[in-house]
Design a protein around this motif. Sequence first.
Motif, mmCIF file in Angstrom:
data_model
loop_
_atom_site.group_PDB
_atom_site.id
_atom_site.type_symbol
_atom_site.label_atom_id
_atom_site.label_comp_id
_atom_site.label_asym_id
_atom_site.label_seq_id
_atom_site.Cartn_x
_atom_site.Cartn_y
_atom_site.Cartn_z
ATOM 1 N N ARG A 84 0.818 -1.216 0.000
ATOM 2 C CA ARG A 84 0.000 0.000 0.000
ATOM 3 C C ARG A 84 0.850 1.264 0.000
ATOM 4 O O ARG A 84 0.309 2.362 -0.051
ATOM 5 N N LEU A 85 2.179 1.120 0.084
ATOM 6 C CA LEU A 85 3.049 2.289 0.171
ATOM 7 C C LEU A 85 3.632 2.635 -1.196
ATOM 8 O O LEU A 85 4.160 1.764 -1.886
ATOM 9 N N SER A 86 3.507 3.886 -1.574
ATOM 10 C CA SER A 86 4.068 4.358 -2.839
ATOM 11 C C SER A 86 4.477 5.810 -2.672
ATOM 12 O O SER A 86 3.644 6.717 -2.770
ATOM 13 N N ASP A 87 5.753 6.017 -2.378
ATOM 14 C CA ASP A 87 6.276 7.358 -2.170
ATOM 15 C C ASP A 87 7.746 7.353 -2.568
ATOM 16 O O ASP A 87 8.439 6.343 -2.360
ATOM 17 N N PRO A 88 8.251 8.460 -3.135
ATOM 18 C CA PRO A 88 9.657 8.488 -3.561
ATOM 19 C C PRO A 88 10.649 8.278 -2.419
ATOM 20 O O PRO A 88 11.809 7.948 -2.675
ATOM 21 N N HIS A 89 10.217 8.483 -1.170
ATOM 22 C CA HIS A 89 11.145 8.380 -0.046
ATOM 23 C C HIS A 89 10.784 7.240 0.899
ATOM 24 O O HIS A 89 11.157 7.254 2.072
ATOM 25 N N ILE A 90 10.032 6.264 0.382
ATOM 26 C CA ILE A 90 9.722 5.043 1.129
ATOM 27 C C ILE A 90 10.160 3.849 0.278
ATOM 28 O O ILE A 90 9.875 3.806 -0.922
ATOM 29 N N ILE A 91 10.852 2.916 0.886
ATOM 30 C CA ILE A 91 11.270 1.720 0.164
ATOM 31 C C ILE A 91 10.050 0.998 -0.374
ATOM 32 O O ILE A 91 9.082 0.743 0.351
ATOM 33 N N ARG A 92 10.086 0.666 -1.668
ATOM 34 C CA ARG A 92 8.942 0.055 -2.328
ATOM 35 C C ARG A 92 9.054 -1.451 -2.387
ATOM 36 O O ARG A 92 10.141 -2.015 -2.451
ATOM 37 N N LEU A 93 7.895 -2.089 -2.368
ATOM 38 C CA LEU A 93 7.816 -3.525 -2.596
ATOM 39 C C LEU A 93 7.844 -3.788 -4.095
ATOM 40 O O LEU A 93 7.019 -3.247 -4.838
#
Length: 910
Positions: A673-682
């Motif tokens: 559910r996380l999608s941000d340029p500064h969050i590690i993505r799955l």
Amino acid sequence: MASRVLSLCLLAAVCSAEPDAHFDTSSCRYALGMQDRTIPDEDITASSAWSDSTEAKHSRLESNDGDGAWCPAESVFPNNNEYLQVDLRRLYFLTLVGTQGRDGGGLGKEFARHYQLRYSRDGYKWAQWRDRWGNEVITGNENTQDSVLKDLGPPLIARYVRFYPMADRVMSVCLRVELYGCLWQDGLRSYTSPPGNVMLTPSMLINLNDSTYDGFTVGGLQYGGLGQLTDGVIGADDFTQQKEQGVWPGYDYIGWNKDSFQTDYLEMEFEFDALRAFTYMRVHCNNMRSQGVQIFRQVECYFKRSLHTPWDPQPVTRSLALDVRDPSARTVTIPLNGRAARILRCHYYFSSEWLLFSEVSFLSEILDVSEPDEPGPFPPPREAPPPVPTTTGQPRDTSQRVTTATVSTETMSGQVLESGSDLRINQPIAKDDSGDTFILISCLCIIILLLVVVIILILWRQRWRKLLGKAQRNHSDSDLTARLSLPSDTVVINNTQNPPGPPRHANRYERILTSDGEYQEPSHNPRAKLATLPPTPESAEGGYRELESPKLPIVCPPSVPHYAEADIVTLQGVTGSTTYAVPALTADSLTSKELPLSKFPRGHLLFKEKLGEGQFGEVHLCEVMNPQELPALQFPFNMRKGRSLLVAVKLLRSDANKNARNDFLKELKILSRLSDPHIIRLLGACLDEDPLCMITEYMENGDLNQFLSAHQLGEEDESPEGRLGPPCISYASLLQVALQICSGMKYLSSLNFVHRDLASRNCLVGENLTIKIADFGMSRNLYAGDYYRIQGRAVLPIRWMAWECILMGKFTTASDVWAFGVTLWEILMLCKEQPYGELSDEDVIENAGEVFRDSKKQIYLSCPLICPPPLYELMLQCWSRDCRERPPFQDIYECLSSHMTCSSPSGLKE
């Protein structure tokens, strides 16, 4: 008569032996007992171990015990302080070492590419092994399967040997080892002599020093060590022609010039491991008279029984007939007439300008093995069956050091001592062992009785715990979870058990839901709760246990909140990474529909190293080969052709239980559910077969803590190329790092996600100083010191946690703001110090109580030197006692953005 004949035969063998026949190192290459278990487990120790299954006892070459090798708990980079130690119980001449990586039933991936050796003969003085050219680092393994054997040139004489694995970056290493050599029968532990001199010839400069001496050199004297006189290398007739390849002329000899002495003799002392009766001494000398070198004309040897007894006034003197016609090198044998000593002092009289020695050896018998070994006692020697030789067809006894045809061996049943003159066999004395049998039976009976008593106590304790649990289940939810006052001044954990089924309050501090399912922040006024809660009944004292050992109580007043067992939040997920606290997310919601995850092909993953592990899984650093062939994964960055991609792979072990698998799926759902340029993505998952895997981004520059600690502050960002020292990073870049972290946290807080472990170790650094927030810092053993373990139940990053997290188990967006303030302090300190580094973990918890009471005694992190006052004021706002007074991430982001208008700080502290 037979004894007389045998003595004559042995004497004839000695006299007819080759004069230059010294110790042959090529025959001293026998395994000493790691692989065949001649060396017991108790003689194999280590500085630390990752777990019980990777202890030092599992470090045997070609063994698959435990998890397949010894693995240190700490990272070996960059300090190289982790070691594996082997105690051989006696002095051995070591010529070879073997190493291997971890097997783990074929699952092992860890090995040491390089390592160092340190050794000791007495357990007090340790020496660093170096090769003949001064190199300390030994090349190790390239994979986990193959064992690599390395010749020790020069060999070493030691009882204790330590292996220090090395790495060029933070990574996991594991080791299995074997030692090869033979028993050091000389018993010589050190010799003392003047350093060798330099010979100047018309054609060259010849250095005749003892280059491998492992003792001390003070005041023109070498003492306390061994060197080239005991390395088994015999010098040639022409001392300018060395036998070792790539070394300097004269390497095989140690030489002394007569002009450097005030006397006409060279004085040397020899110290041995025990009191010995000496048959003879053999000295290999050069006799190249054309270069002013000749053997000594006379020798005098004095004897001393121990360090504390006087020298025997009567020496052994031997004069030699000099042969001026034969210039060849030779071995001179000096009879010592069976004199008893532990220390010898010999005077070698010059007959020419130079004395050159290549080897010195002794034949002797131990007179009293029970005499204490100085400076510290040796434990009784371990008598073990002969180890298996590395080559077939050779008898075991050739592994012992043989200086003549005479052999000295010791056995468990007695001593067999052969000398050049007689043969004595001392048989053990038989004794009645009925008394020992009675004592043994008595001890066994006592042990059995103790075990019965322990079992009864355990069963009694379990019964009463069940009764207490039933009695306390009738209390209300508020009784079970919100007790804030204690009957004592010690911080404790409520030991009340929860009823079967899902706990009604297990997620009380992770999320609070209103009746319609909406998320709301917990109450920010802990004092209001204090006024409304009933007092703790005295009868509940039996249901408490101490948080820590009674030796280290944490003193807090009765009004300070405490941990309750149901309130201890488990931050660590099944693979060891941090789990987010999120609203209204359960395992049922995960299984109700298919997870929208990309299927990742396992065949494209190439293992590089293990980053960490948890109870049911591990986190690995892997490389994706040919990522351009996987366009469906939609990588968040453009990959240049031919370039690999680093990813972090969290895998769930196949033996994980159902709850662990559900938690793993829950973590997948959260990350998806996380999608941000500064969050590690799955990036994808592998759920078709065990082990289940999830693949996330990984940044090529590693975590922020390691990255910043390797930098220093500069006017602008600079690499170390073309200058000395570490790379530089500017103040403006540090603000940019903080701004990116704040941006990622602003995104998480907008979703009501609570990270719960924000710190520099959980931020990754990519190209162009790109920062992304990750979650697997907790699983890495490198940062074990940043976490506080509570009775084995949970680990908490207390130095980054707000007071309400420590004392009440509340984790909210406001507590993430507190952690961001600490992370900002880390960044401005370039991660050179741990937060509250001057406080112990117990002091940090006590300080949280001071913050709660607002006692004015609380301690806050000091202002970094490069931090301007307005920015430090922002940190203090993040650490406000009242949660409502802490700024939201949106306001923090705007404040940091305003600071970015200046490239350097204003108002810095001098």
